[in-house]
Scaffold this motif. Structure first.
Motif, PDB file in Angstrom:
ATOM      1  N   GLU A   1       0.848  -1.188   0.000  1.00  0.00           N
ATOM      2  CA  GLU A   1       0.000   0.000   0.000  1.00  0.00           C
ATOM      3  C   GLU A   1       0.887   1.243   0.000  1.00  0.00           C
ATOM      4  O   GLU A   1       1.920   1.284   0.672  1.00  0.00           O
ATOM      5  CB  GLU A   1      -0.914   0.014   1.234  1.00  0.00           C
ATOM      6  CG  GLU A   1      -1.928  -1.126   1.289  1.00  0.00           C
ATOM      7  CD  GLU A   1      -2.999  -1.043   0.211  1.00  0.00           C
ATOM      8  OE1 GLU A   1      -3.132   0.046  -0.396  1.00  0.00           O
ATOM      9  OE2 GLU A   1      -3.695  -2.047  -0.006  1.00  0.00           O
TER      10      GLU A   1
ATOM     11  N   GLU B   1      -7.305   6.800   5.483  1.00  0.00           N
ATOM     12  CA  GLU B   1      -7.535   5.389   5.806  1.00  0.00           C
ATOM     13  C   GLU B   1      -6.227   4.620   5.905  1.00  0.00           C
ATOM     14  O   GLU B   1      -5.295   4.869   5.131  1.00  0.00           O
ATOM     15  CB  GLU B   1      -8.406   4.731   4.719  1.00  0.00           C
ATOM     16  CG  GLU B   1      -9.842   5.209   4.688  1.00  0.00           C
ATOM     17  CD  GLU B   1     -10.623   4.729   5.898  1.00  0.00           C
ATOM     18  OE1 GLU B   1     -10.293   3.653   6.436  1.00  0.00           O
ATOM     19  OE2 GLU B   1     -11.564   5.431   6.305  1.00  0.00           O
ATOM     20  N   ASP B   2      -6.157   3.703   6.860  1.00  0.00           N
ATOM     21  CA  ASP B   2      -4.986   2.847   6.994  1.00  0.00           C
ATOM     22  C   ASP B   2      -5.254   1.571   6.203  1.00  0.00           C
ATOM     23  O   ASP B   2      -5.789   0.599   6.731  1.00  0.00           O
ATOM     24  CB  ASP B   2      -4.726   2.524   8.472  1.00  0.00           C
ATOM     25  CG  ASP B   2      -3.444   1.721   8.659  1.00  0.00           C
ATOM     26  OD1 ASP B   2      -2.843   1.333   7.640  1.00  0.00           O
ATOM     27  OD2 ASP B   2      -3.058   1.482   9.813  1.00  0.00           O
ATOM     28  N   PHE B   3      -4.910   1.582   4.924  1.00  0.00           N
ATOM     29  CA  PHE B   3      -5.206   0.449   4.050  1.00  0.00           C
ATOM     30  C   PHE B   3      -4.434  -0.808   4.446  1.00  0.00           C
ATOM     31  O   PHE B   3      -4.924  -1.927   4.291  1.00  0.00           O
ATOM     32  CB  PHE B   3      -4.915   0.816   2.597  1.00  0.00           C
ATOM     33  CG  PHE B   3      -5.847   1.845   2.039  1.00  0.00           C
ATOM     34  CD1 PHE B   3      -7.118   1.490   1.621  1.00  0.00           C
ATOM     35  CD2 PHE B   3      -5.465   3.182   1.961  1.00  0.00           C
ATOM     36  CE1 PHE B   3      -7.995   2.442   1.114  1.00  0.00           C
ATOM     37  CE2 PHE B   3      -6.331   4.139   1.454  1.00  0.00           C
ATOM     38  CZ  PHE B   3      -7.603   3.767   1.031  1.00  0.00           C
TER      39      PHE B   3
ATOM     40  N   ASP C   1      -3.663  -1.773   7.435  1.00  0.00           N
ATOM     41  CA  ASP C   1      -4.372  -2.373   8.555  1.00  0.00           C
ATOM     42  C   ASP C   1      -5.550  -3.196   8.042  1.00  0.00           C
ATOM     43  O   ASP C   1      -5.834  -4.288   8.543  1.00  0.00           O
ATOM     44  CB  ASP C   1      -4.857  -1.283   9.512  1.00  0.00           C
ATOM     45  CG  ASP C   1      -5.499  -1.853  10.760  1.00  0.00           C
ATOM     46  OD1 ASP C   1      -4.864  -2.710  11.415  1.00  0.00           O
ATOM     47  OD2 ASP C   1      -6.623  -1.461  11.079  1.00  0.00           O
ATOM     48  N   ASN C   2      -6.228  -2.682   7.026  1.00  0.00           N
ATOM     49  CA  ASN C   2      -7.342  -3.408   6.425  1.00  0.00           C
ATOM     50  C   ASN C   2      -6.870  -4.714   5.785  1.00  0.00           C
ATOM     51  O   ASN C   2      -7.526  -5.749   5.898  1.00  0.00           O
ATOM     52  CB  ASN C   2      -8.019  -2.531   5.366  1.00  0.00           C
ATOM     53  CG  ASN C   2      -9.155  -3.249   4.668  1.00  0.00           C
ATOM     54  OD1 ASN C   2     -10.092  -3.721   5.299  1.00  0.00           O
ATOM     55  ND2 ASN C   2      -9.055  -3.344   3.348  1.00  0.00           N
TER      56      ASN C   2
ATOM     57  N   LYS D   1      -6.109  -7.427   8.468  1.00  0.00           N
ATOM     58  CA  LYS D   1      -7.298  -8.049   9.051  1.00  0.00           C
ATOM     59  C   LYS D   1      -7.841  -9.187   8.194  1.00  0.00           C
ATOM     60  O   LYS D   1      -8.641  -9.992   8.673  1.00  0.00           O
ATOM     61  CB  LYS D   1      -8.380  -6.988   9.264  1.00  0.00           C
ATOM     62  CG  LYS D   1      -8.047  -5.983  10.357  1.00  0.00           C
ATOM     63  CD  LYS D   1      -9.120  -4.923  10.458  1.00  0.00           C
ATOM     64  CE  LYS D   1      -8.775  -3.913  11.549  1.00  0.00           C
ATOM     65  NZ  LYS D   1      -9.774  -2.820  11.643  1.00  0.00           N
ATOM     66  N   GLN D   2      -7.442  -9.250   6.935  1.00  0.00           N
ATOM     67  CA  GLN D   2      -7.978 -10.265   6.027  1.00  0.00           C
ATOM     68  C   GLN D   2      -7.008 -11.411   5.751  1.00  0.00           C
ATOM     69  O   GLN D   2      -7.349 -12.362   5.066  1.00  0.00           O
ATOM     70  CB  GLN D   2      -8.349  -9.606   4.688  1.00  0.00           C
ATOM     71  CG  GLN D   2      -9.368  -8.494   4.819  1.00  0.00           C
ATOM     72  CD  GLN D   2      -9.659  -7.854   3.472  1.00  0.00           C
ATOM     73  OE1 GLN D   2     -10.118  -8.521   2.555  1.00  0.00           O
ATOM     74  NE2 GLN D   2      -9.374  -6.583   3.354  1.00  0.00           N
TER      75      GLN D   2
END
Length: 391
Positions: free
Chosen positions: A98, A108-110, A112-113, A116-117
């Motif tokens: 990212e 947005e903290d991409f 971090d997203n 999570k996945q």
């Protein structure tokens, strides 16, 4: 500060974090209780073939006819068989990156997203690995293996009633294991298959009554006493069935080199499909359709070991490219070994098999004793079977 900022990234903490992230995908094979964890395999790997391929001994059962004890017949002793099973480690890796600028303009903290996945992503990878192994196992040929494939496959797709019915499962497991059919515990099937069973009222949903006498649906179903797990990730094959000329959607098979017109299809096209009639030839009639694969499995159908990677998870920063970016890198090495079946690595180009190599029948064989006249393990002890149907 971003949750996984490079300065504070801790691989061990991140690994534990992945285990806490809720799973929302339906990777039912991983929930069927079919994996028997054998952590001892990890220590054995370092002693054999560079740590990616091991062969373990298996003890056989005593057998043979008793001799007549009559005071005249000489006693001759028999020995028990020993077998070996070979297993391979499957290594996979993935990275996501990212840009800093994306976070600057959106807030947005991409990354971090992404983090999570990751756990859910690897669950899907593991299920795909199991499905590739199952495809390879049912592509085996030759002595012993062909018997397993034939008797552990129950195909109703070309029968007069091509969909699963109330008795299909019971017939399938008896065909596979005979009186030993109790080894099977769960069925993983497509929603189209489970819907047909529900319409026939062949599925029983499990309920629980609490201390207050309130009965609740557990969201779990059983079919002939086996846990029924629904997952549209299981294989749906596309191919051709034999049919009569006047059947709906019938196509006439024409020889290669002939341009098909109207309701016609070339022979090579038919033979390139996932399945087709064994005796298909020019001038025959076929009907395109789907075939659903349902897997019937027992507890411990696969030995499993998370073999680990030197650095399973890490973050890397590139401050120059595109104004700066962060990359999350993950790696895993896992062993999935179907009970009673060896990986031969006869067609493996590197130290980790690809999905296509796992799906190659030549890479699998029934466990045997290694003698010139091979003695194979009894296929009825292997808790792996499949049902083929149109729905």
């Amino acid at each position: 500060m971003a949750q996984f900022d490079l300065k504070t990234f801790n691989a061990e903490v991140f690994g534990k974090y992945l285990e806490r992230v809720p799973r929302v995908r339906q990777n039912r094979l991983l929930e069927a209780g079919i994996l028997r964890t054998r952590n001892a395999l990890r220590s054995m790997l370092s002693d054999q073939a560079g740590g990616n391929y091991i062969t373990v001994p298996l003890l056989g059962l005593i057998d043979g006819e008793p001799l007549n004890y009559d005071g005249a017949t000489d006693l001759t002793a028999a020995t028990s068989r020993t077998y070996t099973q070979s297993m391979v480690v499957v290594g996979r890796m993935k990275a996501w990156e990212e840009k800093d600028f994306s976070a600057d303009i959106t807030g947005e903290d991409f990354m971090d997203n992404v983090a999570k996945q990751v756990a859910d992503y690897w669950d899907e990878v593991d299920q795909n690995t199991l499905l590739s192994i199952l495809k390879g196992v049912f592509s085996m040929t030759g002595d012993g293996a062909q018997t397993f494939v034939d008797l552990h496959t129950y195909d109703v797709s070309a029968q007069a009633e091509p969909n699963v019915g109330a008795t299909t499962l019971n017939s399938a497991i008896q065909r596979a294991a005979g009186a030993n059919k109790g080894i099977f515990r769960a069925v993983v099937c497509h929603s189209a298959v489970s819907t047909n069973l529900e319409n026939l009222a062949a599925v029983e949903y499990l309920k629980q009554t609490d201390a207050q006498g309130v009965t609740r649906d557990l969201g779990l179903a059983s079919w002939n006493g086996r846990l029924l797990l629904i997952d549209d990730g299981v294989p749906v094959e596309n191919g051709y069935y034999a049919c009569e000329q006047d059947a709906p959607g019938a196509l006439k098979v024409v020889a290669d080199g002939t341009s098909p017109s109207g309701a016609q299809v070339q022979l090579s096209t038919v033979k390139a499909a996932d399945f087709y009639p064994a005796d298909v030839a020019a001038d025959a009639y076929v009907q395109p359709g789907a075939r659903y694969v349902s897997y019937v499995l027992g507890a411990g159908a696969f030995d499993f070991c998370d073999c680990g990677a030197k650095i399973a998870n890490e973050m890397w920063r590139d401050p120059k490219s595109a104004g700066g970016m962060e990359t999350l890198i993950t790696r895993q090495r896992k062993l999935f070994a179907p009970r009673g079946i060896s990986f031969t690595k006869s067609s493996m180009a590197s130290l980790s098999p690809t999905a296509q190599e796992l799906e190659t029948g030549a890479n699998w064989e029934l466990v045997h004793d290694g003698q010139t006249q091979k003695g194979y393990v009894d296929h009825r002890a292997i808790p792996i079977a499949r049902i083929l149907s149109r729905g």
